[in-house]
Write a protein that holds these residues in place. Structure first.
Motif, PDB file in Angstrom:
ATOM      1  N   UNK A  63      10.837  -9.199  -6.507  1.00 10.34           N
ATOM      2  CA  UNK A  63       9.272  -9.739  -6.779  1.00 10.34           C
ATOM      3  C   UNK A  63       8.606  -8.996  -5.421  1.00 10.34           C
ATOM      4  N   UNK A  64       9.118  -8.657  -4.465  1.00  5.26           N
ATOM      5  CA  UNK A  64       8.110  -8.958  -3.116  1.00  5.26           C
ATOM      6  C   UNK A  64       6.746  -7.148  -3.656  1.00  5.26           C
ATOM      7  N   UNK A  65       7.286  -6.388  -4.706  1.00  4.16           N
ATOM      8  CA  UNK A  65       5.908  -5.731  -5.253  1.00  4.16           C
ATOM      9  C   UNK A  65       4.907  -6.309  -5.420  1.00  4.16           C
ATOM     10  N   UNK A  66       5.062  -7.804  -5.927  1.00  6.82           N
ATOM     11  CA  UNK A  66       3.387  -8.521  -6.134  1.00  6.82           C
ATOM     12  C   UNK A  66       2.699  -7.670  -5.252  1.00  6.82           C
ATOM     13  N   UNK A  67       2.495  -8.359  -3.750  1.00  7.20           N
ATOM     14  CA  UNK A  67       2.433  -8.636  -3.112  1.00  7.20           C
ATOM     15  C   UNK A  67       1.654  -6.714  -2.813  1.00  7.20           C
ATOM     16  N   UNK A  68       2.682  -5.970  -2.995  1.00  8.25           N
ATOM     17  CA  UNK A  68       2.646  -4.384  -2.114  1.00  8.25           C
ATOM     18  C   UNK A  68       1.648  -3.724  -3.946  1.00  8.25           C
ATOM     19  N   UNK A  69       1.456  -4.367  -4.884  1.00  6.26           N
ATOM     20  CA  UNK A  69       0.088  -3.639  -5.902  1.00  6.26           C
ATOM     21  C   UNK A  69      -0.820  -3.969  -6.079  1.00  6.26           C
ATOM     22  N   UNK A  70      -0.903  -5.814  -5.377  1.00  7.04           N
ATOM     23  CA  UNK A  70      -2.290  -6.140  -4.909  1.00  7.04           C
ATOM     24  C   UNK A  70      -2.738  -5.754  -3.874  1.00  7.04           C
ATOM     25  N   UNK A  71      -2.218  -5.326  -3.196  1.00  8.49           N
ATOM     26  CA  UNK A  71      -2.372  -3.939  -1.348  1.00  8.49           C
ATOM     27  C   UNK A  71      -2.893  -3.040  -1.637  1.00  8.49           C
ATOM     28  N   UNK A  72      -1.985  -1.897  -2.734  1.00  8.63           N
ATOM     29  CA  UNK A  72      -2.851  -1.477  -2.964  1.00  8.63           C
ATOM     30  C   UNK A  72      -3.729  -0.598  -3.742  1.00  8.63           C
ATOM     31  N   UNK A  73      -4.139  -2.078  -5.215  1.00 11.58           N
ATOM     32  CA  UNK A  73      -5.878  -1.977  -5.195  1.00 11.58           C
ATOM     33  C   UNK A  73      -6.506  -2.148  -4.489  1.00 11.58           C
ATOM     34  N   UNK A  74      -6.316  -3.133  -3.234  1.00 16.72           N
ATOM     35  CA  UNK A  74      -7.800  -3.715  -2.371  1.00 16.72           C
ATOM     36  C   UNK A  74      -7.849  -1.757  -1.427  1.00 16.72           C
ATOM     37  N   UNK A  75      -6.602  -1.626  -1.248  1.00 20.67           N
ATOM     38  CA  UNK A  75      -7.070  -0.103  -0.447  1.00 20.67           C
ATOM     39  C   UNK A  75      -7.488   1.396  -1.391  1.00 20.67           C
ATOM     40  N   UNK A  76      -7.609   0.985  -2.180  1.00 22.60           N
ATOM     41  CA  UNK A  76      -8.131   2.162  -3.582  1.00 22.60           C
ATOM     42  C   UNK A  76      -9.572   1.368  -2.813  1.00 22.60           C
ATOM     43  N   UNK A  77      -9.650   0.547  -3.861  1.00 18.68           N
ATOM     44  CA  UNK A  77     -11.632   0.100  -3.886  1.00 18.68           C
ATOM     45  C   UNK A  77     -12.062   0.169  -2.043  1.00 18.68           C
ATOM     46  N   UNK A  78     -11.765  -0.127  -1.831  1.00 23.71           N
ATOM     47  CA  UNK A  78     -12.306   0.004  -0.349  1.00 23.71           C
ATOM     48  C   UNK A  78     -12.204   1.379   0.460  1.00 23.71           C
ATOM     49  N   UNK A  79     -11.831   2.256  -0.584  1.00 23.32           N
ATOM     50  CA  UNK A  79     -12.375   3.605   0.403  1.00 23.32           C
ATOM     51  C   UNK A  79     -12.564   4.274  -0.202  1.00 23.32           C
ATOM     52  N   UNK A  80     -12.640   5.063  -1.751  1.00 24.27           N
ATOM     53  CA  UNK A  80     -13.878   5.564  -2.524  1.00 24.27           C
ATOM     54  C   UNK A  80     -13.926   4.452  -3.767  1.00 24.27           C
ATOM     55  N   UNK A  81     -13.968   3.217  -3.509  1.00 30.03           N
ATOM     56  CA  UNK A  81     -14.406   2.649  -4.728  1.00 30.03           C
ATOM     57  C   UNK A  81     -12.930   2.616  -6.298  1.00 30.03           C
ATOM     58  N   UNK A  82     -13.097   1.876  -6.660  1.00 30.09           N
ATOM     59  CA  UNK A  82     -11.979   1.667  -7.819  1.00 30.09           C
ATOM     60  C   UNK A  82     -11.929   2.915  -7.914  1.00 30.09           C
ATOM     61  N   UNK A  83     -10.877   4.228  -8.060  1.00 29.54           N
ATOM     62  CA  UNK A  83     -10.614   5.412  -8.543  1.00 29.54           C
ATOM     63  C   UNK A  83      -9.703   6.499  -9.044  1.00 29.54           C
ATOM     64  N   UNK A  84      -8.571   5.160  -8.013  1.00 31.46           N
ATOM     65  CA  UNK A  84      -7.034   5.346  -8.476  1.00 31.46           C
ATOM     66  C   UNK A  84      -7.508   6.547  -6.703  1.00 31.46           C
ATOM     67  N   UNK A  85      -7.810   7.057  -5.987  1.00 33.84           N
ATOM     68  CA  UNK A  85      -7.904   8.000  -5.141  1.00 33.84           C
ATOM     69  C   UNK A  85      -6.467   7.549  -4.110  1.00 33.84           C
ATOM     70  N   UNK A  86      -6.758   6.816  -3.944  1.00 35.81           N
ATOM     71  CA  UNK A  86      -5.128   6.263  -3.563  1.00 35.81           C
ATOM     72  C   UNK A  86      -3.516   7.156  -3.903  1.00 35.81           C
ATOM     73  N   UNK A  87      -3.477   7.159  -5.396  1.00 28.71           N
ATOM     74  CA  UNK A  87      -2.703   7.831  -6.020  1.00 28.71           C
ATOM     75  C   UNK A  87      -2.201   8.955  -5.735  1.00 28.71           C
ATOM     76  N   UNK A  88      -2.903   9.634  -6.022  1.00 25.94           N
ATOM     77  CA  UNK A  88      -3.058  11.195  -5.656  1.00 25.94           C
ATOM     78  C   UNK A  88      -2.122  11.758  -4.331  1.00 25.94           C
TER      79      UNK A  88
END
Length: 323
Positions: A63-88
Motif C-alpha cells: 500500500x505504500x506505493x500509492x504515495x510513491x506513484x503520486x510523488x513520481x507523477x509530481x516530480x515528472x510534471x514539475x521538471x520538464x512537464x508531464x512527459x514521462x521524462x522521470x522514467x528514462x
C-alpha cells in the motif's frame, strides 16, 4: 455520518468532472491530436481497466506505493512537464532525472513497466508512458481513499531527461513564500499549492529531509513531536517518519497535524505558520470534502503542465528509453 461524507465528496467530484469536460476538453476522441478524456476510446479502449488492475494489484501487495506513484507523477510534471521524462534511465553519456539526489528515493517504476508491457501486448505503440504515469497516480489516489477523478489523455513522451533540470524541484526547506513563488512559476495559486501539498497525507519523509529542524529545535515544531522526530533519526538519515498518523490513507489528517505543530518537514509546517497560507490549511483541516475537491482540481491542472504533443514527443516502446 461517514457514508454521508462520501456521498457529498462523490457528488462534488461529478460536478467537477462535468465542468472540466464541458468547458475544457469536449467529448471527442482526440482526433485532432489534443488531449481528451476519450483519447484512447477507439485505439486502446481497455487502457483504463488495465491501469487500474495493475495498480490495484501492486498496492494490494504494498500500500505504500500509492504515495510513491503520486510523488513520481509530481516530480515528472514539475521538471520538464508531464512527459514521462522521470522514467528514462541514465545512459553512458547522460545522467537522467531519476538519478538526481532529489529523485533517488522515488520508487514504483516497476508498476509503470508492468502496465506498459501489458498495453504493448494489447495495443502496441499507442499509449504513452506519460499518460500511464498520470493515470497510475489517479488510481493510487482513489485506492488510498481519495477522490475519484478523471484526466484527459493524449500526452506524448519527452526525449530529454537531464539531472541538471531537477534543480527546480521544491525543497523540503522552503518556506511558504518560496513555495508560493515556485508553484506560481507553473501557474498555481497559493491555495492550489496548499491543496497539492495535501498529497503528504500519504507516505513518509526521510530523516535527511528534516533533521536540520532538530539541532536547534524549530520553534514552530511541537516539543513532544520534536522528540519523536529525534528518535526516528537515531536510526540514520534514511530512517522514515510518516507525514501523519494514517500514512496509507488519503484523508485530511495531514492538515490537522499541522494545526498541532506536528508537520514533519519545515515546508509542511510553514504552511500553517505563514499568514499567506494558514487559512487554507485550517479550511482543509475542518472540511475534508473541500480538500478533496480542491486537490482533484489541482491534480488535473498539474497533469497539463508543459505537455508534449505531435512531433514534440513520441510514444515510447519502453518507458525507460527513447525509441
Amino acid at each position: 455520518m461517514k457514508s454521508l461524507k462520501m456521498v457529498m465528496v462523490k457528488l462534488m467530484t461529478v460536478f467537477m468532472l462535468i465542468e472540466v469536460i464541458t468547458c475544457q476538453f469536449g467529448f471527442g476522441f482526440g482526433a485532432d491530436g489534443g488531449l481528451n478524456m476519450n483519447y484512447y476510446l477507439m485505439s486502446c479502449p481497455f487502457v483504463e481497466p488495465v491501469v487500474k488492475n495493475i495498480v490495484n494489484r501492486a498496492l494490494d501487495n504494498d500500500p505504500t506505493l500509492a504515495a510513491a506513484l503520486i510523488r513520481m507523477h509530481f516530480h515528472d510534471c514539475f521538471i520538464q512537464g508531464c512527459d514521462g521524462s522521470i522514467l528514462l534511465d541514465s545512459t553512458k553519456g547522460n545522467t537522467a532525472e531519476k538519478d538526481s539526489p532529489a529523485n533517488l528515493s522515488l520508487r514504483g517504476y516497476e508498476v509503470i513497466d508492468d502496465i506498459k508491457d501489458e498495453l504493448e501486448r494489447r495495443c502496441p505503440g499507442v499509449v504513452s508512458c506519460a499518460d500511464i504515469l498520470a493515470m497510475a497516480a489517479t488510481e493510487a489516489v482513489f485506492y488510498a481513499g481519495g477522490p475519484v477523478y478523471n484526466i484527459p489523455k493524449g500526452r506524448k513522451d519527452g526525449r530529454r531527461s537531464k539531472i541538471e533540470d531537477t534543480r527546480n524541484l521544491p525543497s523540503p526547506t522552503f518556506n511558504a513564500s518560496e513555495l508560493i513563488r515556485q508553484f506560481g512559476l507553473h501557474g498555481f495559486s497559493a491555495q492550489e499549492m496548499v491543496a497539492l501539498s495535501g498529497a503528504h497525507t500519504l507516505g513518509v519523509a526521510r530523516c535527511s529531509s528534516f533533521k536540520n529542524r532538530l539541532s536547534q529545535v524549530d520553534p514552530a515544531l511541537d516539543s513532544e513531536f520534536a522528540k519523536t522526530l529525534s528518535r526516528t533519526c537515531t536510526s540514520g538519515d534514511n530512517a522514515e517518519q510518516p507525514f501523519d498518523a494514517t500514512r496509507n490513507d488519503f484523508d485530511n489528517v495531514y492538515f490537522n497535524a499541522l494545526l498541532r505543530r506536528n508537520g514533519v518537514l519545515f515546508s509542511d509546517q510553514d504552511l500553517y505558520t505563514s499568514p499567506r497560507t494558514w487559512n487554507f490549511v485550517n479550511a482543509y483541516a475542518m472540511n475534508e470534502a473541500l480538500f478533496f475537491l480542491d486537490f482533484q482540481r489541482a491534480m488535473v491542472k498539474m497533469g497539463l503542465l508543459d505537455i508534449k504533443q505531435g512531433s514534440n514527443g513520441e510514444v515510447r516502446d519502453n518507458c525507460r528509453k527513447i525509441n
